[in-house]
Scaffold this motif. Structure first.
Motif, mmCIF file in Angstrom:
data_model
loop_
_atom_site.group_PDB
_atom_site.id
_atom_site.type_symbol
_atom_site.label_atom_id
_atom_site.label_comp_id
_atom_site.label_asym_id
_atom_site.label_seq_id
_atom_site.Cartn_x
_atom_site.Cartn_y
_atom_site.Cartn_z
ATOM 1 N N PRO A 1 -2.123 -9.885 7.721
ATOM 2 C CA PRO A 1 -0.698 -9.571 7.850
ATOM 3 C C PRO A 1 -0.472 -8.066 7.965
ATOM 4 O O PRO A 1 -1.287 -7.282 7.479
ATOM 5 C CB PRO A 1 -0.139 -10.082 6.516
ATOM 6 C CG PRO A 1 -1.261 -9.884 5.550
ATOM 7 C CD PRO A 1 -2.498 -10.201 6.332
ATOM 8 N N GLY A 2 0.634 -7.681 8.583
ATOM 9 C CA GLY A 2 1.018 -6.274 8.582
ATOM 10 C C GLY A 2 1.271 -5.846 7.148
ATOM 11 O O GLY A 2 1.792 -6.622 6.345
ATOM 12 N N ILE A 3 0.889 -4.634 6.802
ATOM 13 C CA ILE A 3 0.953 -4.231 5.398
ATOM 14 C C ILE A 3 2.270 -3.512 5.073
ATOM 15 O O ILE A 3 2.628 -2.538 5.731
ATOM 16 C CB ILE A 3 -0.238 -3.319 5.054
ATOM 17 C CG1 ILE A 3 -1.528 -4.141 5.225
ATOM 18 C CG2 ILE A 3 -0.132 -2.776 3.637
ATOM 19 C CD1 ILE A 3 -2.778 -3.339 5.068
ATOM 20 N N THR A 4 2.948 -4.015 4.087
ATOM 21 C CA THR A 4 4.146 -3.349 3.579
ATOM 22 C C THR A 4 3.703 -2.128 2.798
ATOM 23 O O THR A 4 2.777 -2.197 1.979
ATOM 24 C CB THR A 4 4.943 -4.313 2.690
ATOM 25 O OG1 THR A 4 5.491 -5.339 3.531
ATOM 26 C CG2 THR A 4 6.090 -3.596 1.991
ATOM 27 N N THR A 5 4.328 -1.009 3.090
ATOM 28 C CA THR A 5 3.797 0.251 2.571
ATOM 29 C C THR A 5 4.893 1.309 2.489
ATOM 30 O O THR A 5 6.029 1.064 2.891
ATOM 31 C CB THR A 5 2.638 0.725 3.487
ATOM 32 O OG1 THR A 5 1.992 1.845 2.917
ATOM 33 C CG2 THR A 5 3.160 1.113 4.869
ATOM 34 N N VAL A 6 4.544 2.450 1.969
ATOM 35 C CA VAL A 6 5.462 3.585 1.969
ATOM 36 C C VAL A 6 4.916 4.628 2.924
ATOM 37 O O VAL A 6 3.777 5.065 2.778
ATOM 38 C CB VAL A 6 5.568 4.216 0.564
ATOM 39 C CG1 VAL A 6 6.503 5.408 0.609
ATOM 40 C CG2 VAL A 6 6.057 3.203 -0.442
ATOM 41 N N ALA A 7 5.714 4.992 3.898
ATOM 42 C CA ALA A 7 5.266 5.995 4.859
ATOM 43 C C ALA A 7 5.596 7.391 4.362
ATOM 44 O O ALA A 7 6.666 7.631 3.820
ATOM 45 C CB ALA A 7 5.935 5.762 6.205
ATOM 46 N N GLN A 8 4.639 8.286 4.533
ATOM 47 C CA GLN A 8 4.887 9.694 4.281
ATOM 48 C C GLN A 8 4.846 10.412 5.631
ATOM 49 O O GLN A 8 4.018 10.075 6.466
ATOM 50 C CB GLN A 8 3.783 10.301 3.427
ATOM 51 C CG GLN A 8 3.597 9.687 2.085
ATOM 52 C CD GLN A 8 2.708 10.574 1.218
ATOM 53 O OE1 GLN A 8 2.868 11.775 1.153
ATOM 54 N NE2 GLN A 8 1.742 9.963 0.549
ATOM 55 N N GLY B 1 0.815 -1.214 0.000
ATOM 56 C CA GLY B 1 0.000 0.000 0.000
ATOM 57 C C GLY B 1 0.843 1.256 0.000
ATOM 58 O O GLY B 1 2.002 1.259 -0.401
ATOM 59 N N PHE B 2 0.237 2.312 0.444
ATOM 60 C CA PHE B 2 0.869 3.624 0.502
ATOM 61 C C PHE B 2 0.322 4.372 1.714
ATOM 62 O O PHE B 2 -0.856 4.220 2.050
ATOM 63 C CB PHE B 2 0.490 4.429 -0.751
ATOM 64 C CG PHE B 2 1.638 4.646 -1.688
ATOM 65 C CD1 PHE B 2 2.489 5.718 -1.538
ATOM 66 C CD2 PHE B 2 1.854 3.746 -2.729
ATOM 67 C CE1 PHE B 2 3.543 5.915 -2.422
ATOM 68 C CE2 PHE B 2 2.908 3.944 -3.608
ATOM 69 C CZ PHE B 2 3.766 5.028 -3.459
ATOM 70 N N ASN B 3 1.159 5.133 2.345
ATOM 71 C CA ASN B 3 0.795 6.085 3.406
ATOM 72 C C ASN B 3 0.970 5.601 4.841
ATOM 73 O O ASN B 3 0.887 6.394 5.770
ATOM 74 C CB ASN B 3 -0.644 6.605 3.272
ATOM 75 C CG ASN B 3 -0.817 7.478 2.058
ATOM 76 O OD1 ASN B 3 0.150 7.774 1.367
ATOM 77 N ND2 ASN B 3 -2.026 7.901 1.785
ATOM 78 N N ASN B 4 1.180 4.333 5.017
ATOM 79 C CA ASN B 4 1.327 3.821 6.370
ATOM 80 C C ASN B 4 0.201 4.280 7.287
ATOM 81 O O ASN B 4 0.415 4.892 8.335
ATOM 82 C CB ASN B 4 2.687 4.229 6.969
ATOM 83 C CG ASN B 4 3.000 3.448 8.222
ATOM 84 O OD1 ASN B 4 2.534 2.330 8.392
ATOM 85 N ND2 ASN B 4 3.796 4.035 9.105
ATOM 86 N N PHE B 5 -0.970 3.990 6.878
ATOM 87 C CA PHE B 5 -2.183 4.179 7.666
ATOM 88 C C PHE B 5 -1.945 3.615 9.066
ATOM 89 O O PHE B 5 -1.305 2.587 9.230
ATOM 90 C CB PHE B 5 -3.281 3.385 6.945
ATOM 91 C CG PHE B 5 -4.642 3.492 7.552
ATOM 92 C CD1 PHE B 5 -5.174 4.706 7.930
ATOM 93 C CD2 PHE B 5 -5.409 2.346 7.712
ATOM 94 C CE1 PHE B 5 -6.443 4.779 8.461
ATOM 95 C CE2 PHE B 5 -6.686 2.414 8.241
ATOM 96 C CZ PHE B 5 -7.202 3.639 8.616
ATOM 97 N N GLN B 6 -2.438 4.304 10.074
ATOM 98 C CA GLN B 6 -2.081 3.927 11.443
ATOM 99 C C GLN B 6 -2.414 2.474 11.801
ATOM 100 O O GLN B 6 -1.796 1.885 12.689
ATOM 101 C CB GLN B 6 -2.722 4.878 12.444
ATOM 102 C CG GLN B 6 -4.156 5.249 12.101
ATOM 103 C CD GLN B 6 -4.783 6.206 13.099
ATOM 104 O OE1 GLN B 6 -4.358 6.294 14.238
ATOM 105 N NE2 GLN B 6 -5.802 6.920 12.657
ATOM 106 N N LEU B 7 -3.375 1.917 11.120
ATOM 107 C CA LEU B 7 -3.735 0.554 11.457
ATOM 108 C C LEU B 7 -2.862 -0.486 10.782
ATOM 109 O O LEU B 7 -2.886 -1.665 11.157
ATOM 110 C CB LEU B 7 -5.184 0.290 11.053
ATOM 111 C CG LEU B 7 -6.042 0.106 12.281
ATOM 112 C CD1 LEU B 7 -6.797 1.360 12.544
ATOM 113 C CD2 LEU B 7 -6.907 -1.089 12.120
ATOM 114 N N SER B 8 -2.124 -0.055 9.779
ATOM 115 C CA SER B 8 -1.437 -1.026 8.932
ATOM 116 C C SER B 8 -0.448 -1.904 9.685
ATOM 117 O O SER B 8 -0.166 -3.024 9.300
ATOM 118 C CB SER B 8 -0.720 -0.301 7.786
ATOM 119 O OG SER B 8 -1.672 0.387 7.010
#
Lengths: 334, 334
Positions: B285-292, B273-280
DNA sequence: CTGAAAGCGCTTACAG
DNA sequence: CTGAAAGCGCTTACAG
C-alpha cells in the motif's frame, strides 16, 4: 583574530620556520625545541591555515567532482566511496550537480580550475567535445567514473556496460522470452545507453532474434519515467513478454503501471532493471537486475586520482569492475 | 605553467593592480584600458586563482557541511537544496559524512576551520557538548538544518517535529486506533527522536490513552531496521493495531515483515512513516506519512548562512518550515 | 639544528 | 585613472 604561525613562534621563542618544521614533521628539529613548539601550539590553540598552505604548496588537497544529480541514489553511493577514501588520505571534495548538461559540466570544470583542485572526477553520461577540449588544454588530472572513455585517453572506472546488458538480456532469452522491449535513455548521446544497447542487440542476435523498433522506448531514468513508458508500450496491440529497463527506478515504474492496468508481474510481463537500487530486494516482486559496485567505483576513482597525484604507477587505464546478475522474482520462465 | 595576473598585465601593458580592478569590476578604470585588459585576459586564457584571492580576502566562498550520511535519500535532497542556492551566490561546499558520530563531527569541524570555510552547516541529530564548545570558542557562523537548537543559540531550519509526530499519531487515533507502537531511534540522545516522542505522547494523552512501554521499540532508520523491529514486535502475544515509524524506510521494512508473516497492511495492522520517501507513493500500500520540505530546508539554510555573511538582518532565529500529513493507504479505519 | 628572507598569486590603501 | 608596494599566512632554499 585567530592565531597565526607567528604567534606560536613568539610564544615558543623560535622562528616561524621552526614552527613550520614541527608542524610538517620535518625531522631536523631538536627534540626540546620541538616540545616547546608543541606546547605553544597547544597553548595558543593554533590551527594551520590550509589556504595559505595551499597557495605556497600549489596543492589544495581538494578534488572537484561532478555528478549528474546527487539526489539520485546511484550517485550517492559512488560519492560515499569517494569520500571515504578521500578522508583516509586527507583530501576534500567540492561537489557539483550537472544534471548531465554539457554546459553545466563546462562551467563547473572552470570553477574547479579556479579553485585549483588537484584533480577532477567526472561522473556523467560521457564527455562532450567541448569538455574534452578543456581537459586537453590543461594538465589537471581527470578520472571518469561509471563511464569509459571511448578513446582510451583518460583513466576510468566502470562496469562493462555492454556485457552487463548482454547478460541480463540473455537471462531473459534463456527463460524463453523472444519479444523484449528496451526502455532506454531519452538522451541519444548517452555513452552508457549506447553501450547497453549494443549488449542488448548482441544477445538478441546471438539467439537469432530480431530487434523490434516499436519496442524501443526512450524516457526518463525515474519511476515516473518507467511508468509513462509502460503506458506508451501498452498502447500497442502486440506486446512483448519482457522488458529491459535501464535502471531499477524505471523498472519499478513500469511494474506499477502494469499492476495499475490489471496485469501481473511477472505472470503477464517480465521486467528487469539495472543498478540494484537498494529497494529492489524489498519490493514484491523482487526485481531482477544487474548490480554495479557503486561504492567501489567511487573508491577506486579516488584511489586512482591519488596515485596519479603521487606519480605512482597505475596498472590499467580503464578499470573494469565486476557487475553481477541478481535474479529475483520479476522474470517468468516461459 | 598556468597564466598569472602578471602575465595578463604584461600583455595589456598595464599594472597588475589595473588587471585586478577590471577582474573585480571596480568602476574607476578607463574604458579603453578596460577593453585592452579584457582582450589580454581572453588572449592568454587567464583564470583567476581562487586560493590566492581567498588568502588575501580572508574569505573562501566555501561552506563546510556535515551530514550523517550522504547515501540516505533524506539528506541527499537537503544537500541538493543547499547546492542550488550556493551556486546562485557562487559558494562551494565541502561535504563530510559524520554518521551522526560526535567524534567525527568534532573532527570535521576542525577540518572546516583549517580550510577556512566561511560558514558551517550542521545537519545531524543534535549538537554534542564538545561541539558546542568548539562553536563557542570560534566566530565561524553556523546554521543547523533539520534540527533545532534546544537553547535557541543558533540559527536553524526544521519542521516542528513534535507537532508533526502529534499530527500523525492523532490521525491514527481518529481512525480508531487505541494501541499504537512507536518505532524510534536507537540513539537516545537524538533530539529529533525526543521531540517526536513528545508529540506522540501528547496525542495519546489528549485522547486519554496511555503509553504502552512494550510497544516502544528502538532500532535503525532503515528498511532492515523496520523489518527487524516488526519481527520483535510480533513476538508479543498482544499486538497494537498501528505503528508509528520514525521514517518511511522503517515503515517499509515493517510492512514487508508483516506481509512475510502472512499479515496484511492495513487490514491487520496500520503503519505510518515519516519523511515521504520518494518511493512511498509508489508502493502498495501507499504509505501514510509526514512530508518534510527537505529541499527547502537545505535551500533556506544556505540562504540564512549567506545573509549572516553579508550581515543582513535575519527575521527569525529558528525557522520552522511546514510539514504535511500525507494520507495514503497504510492506515485502516477501525 | 635554526633563522632571515623570498615568494606563492592575489587585492587595495596610498600616492600621484 | 593608474601604479608601486605591502601584505594575506604559510614553506623552504640558503646560509650559518
Amino acid at each position: 583574530m585567530s592565531v597565526k604561525i607567528k604567534d606560536v613562534a613568539k610564544e615558543a621563542n623560535v622562528s616561524v620556520a621552526t614552527v613550520s618544521r614541527v608542524l610538517n614533521n620535518i625531522p631536523l628539529v631538536n627534540d626540546e625545541t620541538k616540545k616547546r613548539v608543541q606546547e605553544a601550539i597547544e597553548k595558543t590553540g593554533y590551527k594551520p591555515n590550509a589556504i595559505a598552505r595551499s597557495l605556497k604548496m600549489q596543492k589544495t588537497n581538494t578534488f572537484g567532482i561532478m555528478i549528474p544529480d546527487i539526489s539520485r541514489p546511484y550517485y550517492t553511493q559512488v560519492i560515499r566511496g569517494v569520500e571515504d577514501v578521500c578522508n583516509i588520505y586527507n583530501y576534500n571534495i567540492i561537489l557539483c550537480n550537472t544534471d548531465s548538461e554539457p554546459t553545466k559540466e563546462e562551467k563547473y570544470f572552470d570553477v574547479f580550475l579556479e579553485k585549483q583542485v588537484d584533480g577532477i572526477l567526472y561522473i556523467g553520461k560521457g564527455l562532450s567535445q567541448a569538455l574534452i577540449n578543456k581537459i586537453e588544454s590543461n594538465k589537471t588530472p581527470i578520472v571518469l567514473g561509471a563511464v569509459n572513455d571511448a578513446m582510451g585517453r583518460y583513466h576510468s572506472v566502470a562496469i562493462n556496460n555492454e556485457l552487463a546488458a548482454y547478460d541480463i538480456t540473455n537471462h531473459l532469452i534463456e527463460n524463453g522470452h523472444r519479444e523484449i522491449a528496451f526502455f532506454t535513455d531519452e538522451d541519444e548521446k548517452s555513452y552508457v545507453g549506447q553501450e547497453r544497447k549494443k549488449g542488448f542487440l548482441k544477445a538478441l542476435k546471438k539467439h537469432g532474434l530480431k530487434e523490434n523498433p516499436i519496442f524501443e522506448l526512450k524516457g526518463k531514468y525515474s519511476i515516473r519515467g518507467g511508468y509513462d513508458l509502460m503506458g506508451e508500450l501498452l498502447t500497442n496491440t502486440k506486446l512483448p513478454t519482457a522488458v529491459v529497463a535501464l535502471n531499477d527506478e524505471m523498472a519499478i515504474g513500469a511494474i506499477r503501471k502494469l499492476e495499475d492496468s490489471g496485469k501481473k508481474v511477472p505472470e503477464d510481463m517480465s521486467v528487469v532493471g539495472f543498478n540494484n537500487f537498494q529497494l529492489s530486494e524489498w519490493l514484491k516482486p523482487g526485481i531482477t537486475t544487474v548490480a554495479q559496485p557503486m561504492y567501489d567505483i567511487g573508491a577506486i576513482c579516488a584511489r586512482i586520482m591519488i596515485k596519479m597525484l603521487n606519480n605512482s604507477k597505475i596498472d590499467e587505464k580503464a578499470v573494469i569492475v565486476p557487475h553481477e546478475l541478481i535474479i529475483r522474482d520479476s522474470v517468468k520462465k516461459l
